[in-house]
Design an enzyme around this catalytic site. Structure first.
Site, PDB file in Angstrom:
ATOM      1  N   THR A   1     -91.811 -36.423  41.722  1.00 42.83           N
ATOM      2  CA  THR A   1     -90.460 -36.970  41.868  1.00 42.83           C
ATOM      3  C   THR A   1     -89.538 -36.071  42.679  1.00 42.83           C
ATOM      4  OG1 THR A   1     -89.865 -35.907  39.798  1.00 42.83           O
ATOM      5  CG2 THR A   1     -90.525 -38.227  39.668  1.00 42.83           C
TER       6      THR A   1
ATOM      7  N   ARG B   1     -99.556 -16.830  44.944  1.00 46.16           N
ATOM      8  CA  ARG B   1     -99.728 -16.378  46.334  1.00 46.16           C
ATOM      9  C   ARG B   1    -100.244 -14.958  46.465  1.00 46.16           C
ATOM     10  NH1 ARG B   1     -93.910 -18.580  48.124  1.00 46.16           N
ATOM     11  NH2 ARG B   1     -94.402 -20.808  48.205  1.00 46.16           N
TER      12      ARG B   1
ATOM     13  N   VAL C   1     -90.239 -32.294  47.601  1.00 51.09           N
ATOM     14  CA  VAL C   1     -91.537 -32.010  48.226  1.00 51.09           C
ATOM     15  C   VAL C   1     -92.601 -32.983  47.723  1.00 51.09           C
ATOM     16  CG1 VAL C   1     -93.380 -30.285  48.435  1.00 51.09           C
ATOM     17  CG2 VAL C   1     -90.984 -29.595  48.670  1.00 51.09           C
TER      18      VAL C   1
ATOM     19  N   GLY D   1     -84.873 -26.580  50.637  1.00 51.78           N
ATOM     20  CA  GLY D   1     -85.797 -25.572  50.092  1.00 51.78           C
ATOM     21  C   GLY D   1     -85.652 -25.442  48.587  1.00 51.78           C
TER      22      GLY D   1
ATOM     23  N   ARG E   1     -89.175 -36.308  31.607  1.00 47.12           N
ATOM     24  CA  ARG E   1     -87.933 -36.971  32.046  1.00 47.12           C
ATOM     25  C   ARG E   1     -88.206 -38.143  32.989  1.00 47.12           C
ATOM     26  NH1 ARG E   1     -85.329 -31.353  33.873  1.00 47.12           N
ATOM     27  NH2 ARG E   1     -87.468 -31.293  34.597  1.00 47.12           N
TER      28      ARG E   1
ATOM     29  N   HIS F   1     -85.657 -25.365  58.540  1.00 48.25           N
ATOM     30  CA  HIS F   1     -85.270 -23.958  58.594  1.00 48.25           C
ATOM     31  C   HIS F   1     -85.325 -23.479  60.044  1.00 48.25           C
ATOM     32  CE1 HIS F   1     -85.586 -24.002  54.346  1.00 48.25           C
ATOM     33  NE2 HIS F   1     -86.656 -23.252  54.153  1.00 48.25           N
TER      34      HIS F   1
ATOM     35  N   LYS G   1     -91.195 -12.114  50.154  1.00 47.85           N
ATOM     36  CA  LYS G   1     -92.298 -13.069  50.351  1.00 47.85           C
ATOM     37  C   LYS G   1     -92.675 -13.099  51.825  1.00 47.85           C
ATOM     38  CE  LYS G   1     -90.188 -16.231  47.312  1.00 47.85           C
ATOM     39  NZ  LYS G   1     -89.685 -17.571  47.032  1.00 47.85           N
TER      40      LYS G   1
ATOM     41  N   CYS H   1     -92.148 -21.597  52.784  1.00 50.52           N
ATOM     42  CA  CYS H   1     -91.803 -22.389  53.975  1.00 50.52           C
ATOM     43  C   CYS H   1     -91.405 -21.532  55.179  1.00 50.52           C
ATOM     44  CB  CYS H   1     -90.672 -23.363  53.635  1.00 50.52           C
ATOM     45  SG  CYS H   1     -89.473 -22.724  52.445  1.00 50.52           S
TER      46      CYS H   1
HETATM   47  O1  25A Z   1     -90.204 -21.466  44.117  1.00 54.33           O
HETATM   48  P1  25A Z   1     -90.670 -22.399  43.100  1.00 54.33           P
HETATM   49  O2  25A Z   1     -90.083 -22.030  41.757  1.00 54.33           O
HETATM   50  O3  25A Z   1     -92.120 -22.434  43.056  1.00 54.33           O
HETATM   51  O4  25A Z   1     -90.084 -23.900  43.451  1.00 54.33           O
HETATM   52  C1  25A Z   1     -90.627 -24.879  44.292  1.00 54.33           C
HETATM   53  C2  25A Z   1     -90.070 -26.281  43.996  1.00 54.33           C
HETATM   54  O5  25A Z   1     -90.262 -26.587  42.643  1.00 54.33           O
HETATM   55  C3  25A Z   1     -89.132 -27.194  42.074  1.00 54.33           C
HETATM   56  C4  25A Z   1     -88.120 -27.446  43.145  1.00 54.33           C
HETATM   57  O6  25A Z   1     -88.322 -28.812  43.635  1.00 54.33           O
HETATM   58  C5  25A Z   1     -88.548 -26.417  44.193  1.00 54.33           C
HETATM   59  O7  25A Z   1     -88.281 -26.853  45.486  1.00 54.33           O
HETATM   60  N1  25A Z   1     -88.627 -26.306  41.071  1.00 54.33           N
HETATM   61  C6  25A Z   1     -88.470 -24.997  41.096  1.00 54.33           C
HETATM   62  N2  25A Z   1     -88.004 -24.484  39.975  1.00 54.33           N
HETATM   63  C7  25A Z   1     -87.857 -25.527  39.163  1.00 54.33           C
HETATM   64  C8  25A Z   1     -87.419 -25.681  37.824  1.00 54.33           C
HETATM   65  N3  25A Z   1     -87.046 -24.650  37.078  1.00 54.33           N
HETATM   66  C9  25A Z   1     -88.248 -26.683  39.855  1.00 54.33           C
HETATM   67  N4  25A Z   1     -88.197 -27.857  39.301  1.00 54.33           N
HETATM   68  C10 25A Z   1     -87.767 -27.958  38.032  1.00 54.33           C
HETATM   69  N5  25A Z   1     -87.381 -26.914  37.308  1.00 54.33           N
HETATM   70  P2  25A Z   1     -87.581 -30.173  43.171  1.00 54.33           P
HETATM   71  O8  25A Z   1     -86.452 -29.842  42.303  1.00 54.33           O
HETATM   72  O9  25A Z   1     -87.339 -31.066  44.307  1.00 54.33           O
HETATM   73  O10 25A Z   1     -88.749 -30.878  42.355  1.00 54.33           O
HETATM   74  C11 25A Z   1     -89.040 -30.529  41.097  1.00 54.33           C
HETATM   75  C12 25A Z   1     -90.281 -31.359  40.690  1.00 54.33           C
HETATM   76  O11 25A Z   1     -90.931 -30.662  39.651  1.00 54.33           O
HETATM   77  C13 25A Z   1     -91.019 -31.553  38.516  1.00 54.33           C
HETATM   78  N6  25A Z   1     -91.014 -30.766  37.312  1.00 54.33           N
HETATM   79  C14 25A Z   1     -90.084 -29.905  36.902  1.00 54.33           C
HETATM   80  N7  25A Z   1     -90.414 -29.351  35.735  1.00 54.33           N
HETATM   81  C15 25A Z   1     -91.599 -29.894  35.377  1.00 54.33           C
HETATM   82  C16 25A Z   1     -91.990 -30.800  36.380  1.00 54.33           C
HETATM   83  N8  25A Z   1     -93.095 -31.502  36.322  1.00 54.33           N
HETATM   84  C17 25A Z   1     -93.892 -31.322  35.240  1.00 54.33           C
HETATM   85  N9  25A Z   1     -93.604 -30.464  34.253  1.00 54.33           N
HETATM   86  C18 25A Z   1     -92.484 -29.741  34.273  1.00 54.33           C
HETATM   87  N10 25A Z   1     -92.180 -28.897  33.271  1.00 54.33           N
HETATM   88  C19 25A Z   1     -89.835 -32.439  38.654  1.00 54.33           C
HETATM   89  O12 25A Z   1     -90.016 -33.629  37.913  1.00 54.33           O
HETATM   90  C20 25A Z   1     -89.816 -32.688  40.135  1.00 54.33           C
HETATM   91  O13 25A Z   1     -90.791 -33.629  40.481  1.00 54.33           O
HETATM   92  P3  25A Z   1     -88.844 -34.197  36.999  1.00 54.33           P
HETATM   93  O14 25A Z   1     -89.461 -35.231  36.162  1.00 54.33           O
HETATM   94  O15 25A Z   1     -88.180 -33.058  36.241  1.00 54.33           O
HETATM   95  O16 25A Z   1     -87.802 -34.821  38.020  1.00 54.33           O
HETATM   96  C21 25A Z   1     -86.482 -34.697  37.733  1.00 54.33           C
HETATM   97  C22 25A Z   1     -85.662 -35.845  38.184  1.00 54.33           C
HETATM   98  O17 25A Z   1     -85.156 -35.532  39.469  1.00 54.33           O
HETATM   99  C23 25A Z   1     -84.752 -36.689  40.152  1.00 54.33           C
HETATM  100  N11 25A Z   1     -85.241 -36.623  41.509  1.00 54.33           N
HETATM  101  C24 25A Z   1     -86.071 -35.712  41.961  1.00 54.33           C
HETATM  102  N12 25A Z   1     -86.291 -35.899  43.265  1.00 54.33           N
HETATM  103  C25 25A Z   1     -85.577 -36.984  43.635  1.00 54.33           C
HETATM  104  C26 25A Z   1     -84.892 -37.462  42.515  1.00 54.33           C
HETATM  105  N13 25A Z   1     -84.100 -38.512  42.565  1.00 54.33           N
HETATM  106  C27 25A Z   1     -83.959 -39.163  43.758  1.00 54.33           C
HETATM  107  N14 25A Z   1     -84.580 -38.759  44.887  1.00 54.33           N
HETATM  108  C28 25A Z   1     -85.402 -37.687  44.854  1.00 54.33           C
HETATM  109  N15 25A Z   1     -86.022 -37.286  45.984  1.00 54.33           N
HETATM  110  C29 25A Z   1     -85.320 -37.844  39.425  1.00 54.33           C
HETATM  111  O18 25A Z   1     -84.278 -38.466  38.691  1.00 54.33           O
HETATM  112  C30 25A Z   1     -86.313 -37.198  38.481  1.00 54.33           C
HETATM  113  O19 25A Z   1     -86.422 -38.013  37.350  1.00 54.33           O
HETATM  114  O1  L14 Z   2     -91.275 -19.588  47.340  1.00 55.08           O
HETATM  115  O2  L14 Z   2     -84.724 -22.067  47.413  1.00 55.08           O
HETATM  116  O3  L14 Z   2     -91.846 -21.424  48.299  1.00 55.08           O
HETATM  117  O4  L14 Z   2     -85.187 -22.401  49.509  1.00 55.08           O
HETATM  118  C1  L14 Z   2     -89.138 -21.494  49.012  1.00 55.08           C
HETATM  119  C2  L14 Z   2     -87.785 -22.122  49.066  1.00 55.08           C
HETATM  120  C3  L14 Z   2     -88.686 -20.646  46.715  1.00 55.08           C
HETATM  121  C4  L14 Z   2     -87.291 -21.283  46.781  1.00 55.08           C
HETATM  122  C5  L14 Z   2     -91.003 -20.719  47.744  1.00 55.08           C
HETATM  123  C6  L14 Z   2     -85.488 -22.018  48.374  1.00 55.08           C
HETATM  124  C7  L14 Z   2     -89.633 -21.334  47.618  1.00 55.08           C
HETATM  125  C8  L14 Z   2     -86.836 -21.390  48.192  1.00 55.08           C
END
Ligand code: 25A
Ligand code: L14
Length: 348
Positions: A13, A101, A16, A161, A41, A243, A214, A130
Site C-alpha cells: 500500500t 544491506r 514504493v 523517499g 490497517r 532525487h 549509507k 535510492c
Molecule cells: O528506510 P526504511 O525504514 O527501510 O523505509 C523504507 C520505506 O518503508 C516505509 C516507508 O514507505 C519508507 O519509504 N516505512 C519506513 N518506516 C516505516 C514505519 N515505521 C515505514 N512504514 C511504516 N512504518 P511508505 O510509508 O510509503 O510505505 C509503508 C508500507 O509499509 C507497510 N507497513 C508498515 N508497517 C507494516 C507494514 N506492512 C506490514 N507490517 C507492518 N508492521 C505499509 O502498510 C505500507 O504499505 P500499511 O497497511 O501500514 O499502509 C498504511 C496506509 O497508508 C495509506 N497509503 C499508503 N500508500 C498510499 C496510501 N494511500 C493512498 N495512496 C498511497 N500511495 C493507506 O491508507 C494504507 O492503508
Molecule cells: O535507506 O527518507 O533506503 O528519503 C531511503 C530514503 C531511508 C529513508 C533507505 C528517505 C531509505 C530515506
C-alpha cells in the site's frame, strides 16, 4: 523459467509498494500469482493490478507459504522481523529497506553494476538506498574506464523517499501556506515546504546522517572496490519525485568531459542530457516516471587535477526502489537463482 511463479509485495500500500505492483505489471513479470501484503490497517484494501484488483492481506510469519519471491518495502523493522520467515518458507527476498544491506550474507545489487553478486545469495538480497543506486549507475562505467579515487556528493532528495507520508506532508504544507495558515509539521523536524533540510534519516556520532553513511558504505560494497572514497551531504528539498545529485569525481588519471559523455552514452541504464547551450540538463520534473539515470552538466573541475563535476537525476521511487527490485527479481527468475540453500539461515 516455467512461468508459474508466485510473487508477494510486502508494504504493497506504500508509495514504493504500489510502484512495485505497477512495475511487475508493466514489465510483464512472469508471475501467475501476485499477493499484496501490508499491516492489518490495510487488510482488505483493493489495489489495482492487471486490469483488476487484488485485496491486501495482513502480513504474517506464514504469509510466504508457496511464495517464490517477496519484494519488501515496509520499513527496516518489518524486514528484520519478517524476511527470515519468508526464507524459512523457501522464498527469496529482495529487500528495499536498510535492514540487510551491510550483512555479508546478503548481496547488495544494482543490476547494471554487480548482477553477478546475485549468484551467492542465501535467501535475502538487499536493494540499495535510492541515492546510492543512481550514483553508482553513473559512476561505475566511468570507474571501469579510469579508476575513481574520490567522490564528493551533495544530494537534493524528494519527499517520496519518506514514502506516502512524506508526499502528504509537502502537499498539505503547500496548501496551508497558500491559505495563509501555519503549516503543520509532522513528518520532518522542520517545515519542508519552501525549505531545505540538511537532514535525512538519523544523525550518527560522527556528525553525519545515516543516509550520508549509507552512500559511503553501500558504494564500496556494490562497486566491490574499497579504494573508492565517498563523502556525502544529503539534503531534503521540496520536490515530490526524483532525487538530484551534484557529484565531484576525482579520477586516477585525466578523463575529459567528451570521453565521459561517450562512455556514459553507451552505459546501461544511463541517458546523457548535456547541452547547456539549449538549456538541456537533467531535472526532477523530466526524470519522474522514467526508468533511466540522467546525467548532465559534465565539466572539468578547474580547481583540481583529474576531476570532473556532474549532475545526476533519477526517479527515486522507480530506479531508486521499485524498478531496481523488480530488475533483480527478473534476473533471479531468468538465471534460475530461486530457492534457498538453508531455510533457517536468518532465524536465530
Ligand atoms: O528506510 P526504511 O525504514 O527501510 O523505509 C523504507 C520505506 O518503508 C516505509 C516507508 O514507505 C519508507 O519509504 N516505512 C519506513 N518506516 C516505516 C514505519 N515505521 C515505514 N512504514 C511504516 N512504518 P511508505 O510509508 O510509503 O510505505 C509503508 C508500507 O509499509 C507497510 N507497513 C508498515 N508497517 C507494516 C507494514 N506492512 C506490514 N507490517 C507492518 N508492521 C505499509 O502498510 C505500507 O504499505 P500499511 O497497511 O501500514 O499502509 C498504511 C496506509 O497508508 C495509506 N497509503 C499508503 N500508500 C498510499 C496510501 N494511500 C493512498 N495512496 C498511497 N500511495 C493507506 O491508507 C494504507 O492503508
Ligand atoms: O535507506 O527518507 O533506503 O528519503 C531511503 C530514503 C531511508 C529513508 C533507505 C528517505 C531509505 C530515506
Amino acid at each position: 523459467m516455467d512461468g508459474s511463479l508466485t510473487v508477494a509485495v510486502v508494504g504493497a500500500t506504500g508509495a514504493v509498494g504500489r510502484e512495485m505492483l505497477s512495475t511487475l505489471e508493466a514489465r510483464n513479470f512472469p508471475a501467475t500469482r501476485v499477493i499484496a501484503l501490508a499491516s492489518s490497517r490495510s487488510s482488505g484494501l483493493p489495489l489495482p493490478f492487471r486490469g483488476g484488483e487484488i485485496s491486501v492481506q495482513e502480513l504474517k510469519e506464514d504469509s510466504f507459504q508457496g511464495v517464490d519471491i517477496a519484494l519488501f518495502s515496509a520499513g527496516g523493522g518489518t524486514s528484520e522481523r519478517f524476511a527470515p520467515h519468508a526464507v524459512r518458507h523457501g522464498c527469496v527476498v529482495v529487500d528495499n529497506s536498510s535492514a540487510w544491506r551491510a550483512d555479508d550474507r546478503c548481496p547488495l545489487v544494482v543490476p547494471e553494476v554487480n548482477a553477478h553478486a546475485l549468484k551467492r545469495h542465501r535467501g535475502i538480497i538487499a536493494n540499495p538506498n535510492c541515492s546510492t543506486i543512481q550514483m553508482v549507475v553513473a559512476l561505475n562505467p566511468l570507474h571501469k574506464a579510469v579508476p575513481i579515487r574520490r567522490v564528493v556528493v551533495s544530494t537534493y532528495q524528494a519527499v517520496s523517499g519518506t514514502g506516502q507520508k512524506g508526499i502528504a506532508e509537502l502537499d498539505s504544507q503547500v496548501r496551508q501556506m497558500f491559505n495563509m495558515t501555519d503549516p503543520d509539521v509532522k513528518v520532518y523536524p522542520h517545515r519542508i515546504a519552501f525549505n531545505c533540510l540538511p537532514h535525512i534519516d538519523v544523525f550518527l556520532e560522527n556528525g553525519y546522517t545515516k543516509e550520508e553513511m549509507k552512500m559511503v558504505r553501500e558504494t564500496v560494497k556494490i562497486m566491490e572496490d574499497p579504494s573508492v572514497k565517498v563523502t556525502a551531504t544529503t539534503v531534503r528539498v521540496p520536490v515530490f519525485y526524483s532525487h538530484s545529485e551534484a557529484l565531484n569525481v576525482e579520477f586516477a588519471r585525466p578523463l575529459s568531459p567528451v570521453e565521459a559523455r561517450v562512455i556514459l552514452h553507451d552505459a546501461p541504464g544511463v541517458v546523457v542530457l548535456d547541452n547547456p547551450g539549449e538549456n538541456i540538463y537533467p531535472m526532477p520534473v523530466s526524470a519522474t516516471g522514467e526508468d533511466e539515470v540522467f546525467v548532465g552538466r559534465i565539466r572539468v573541475d578547474e580547481s583540481q587535477a583529474n576531476t570532473l563535476n556532474m549532475w545526476v537525476v533519477s526517479d527515486n521511487v522507480r530506479k531508486g526502489a521499485a524498478l531496481n527490485a523488480v530488475q533483480i527479481a527478473e534476473l533471479l527468475a531468468r538465471d534460475n537463482l530461486l530457492g534457498v540453500p538453508d531455510p533457517m539461515a536468518f532465524l536465530n
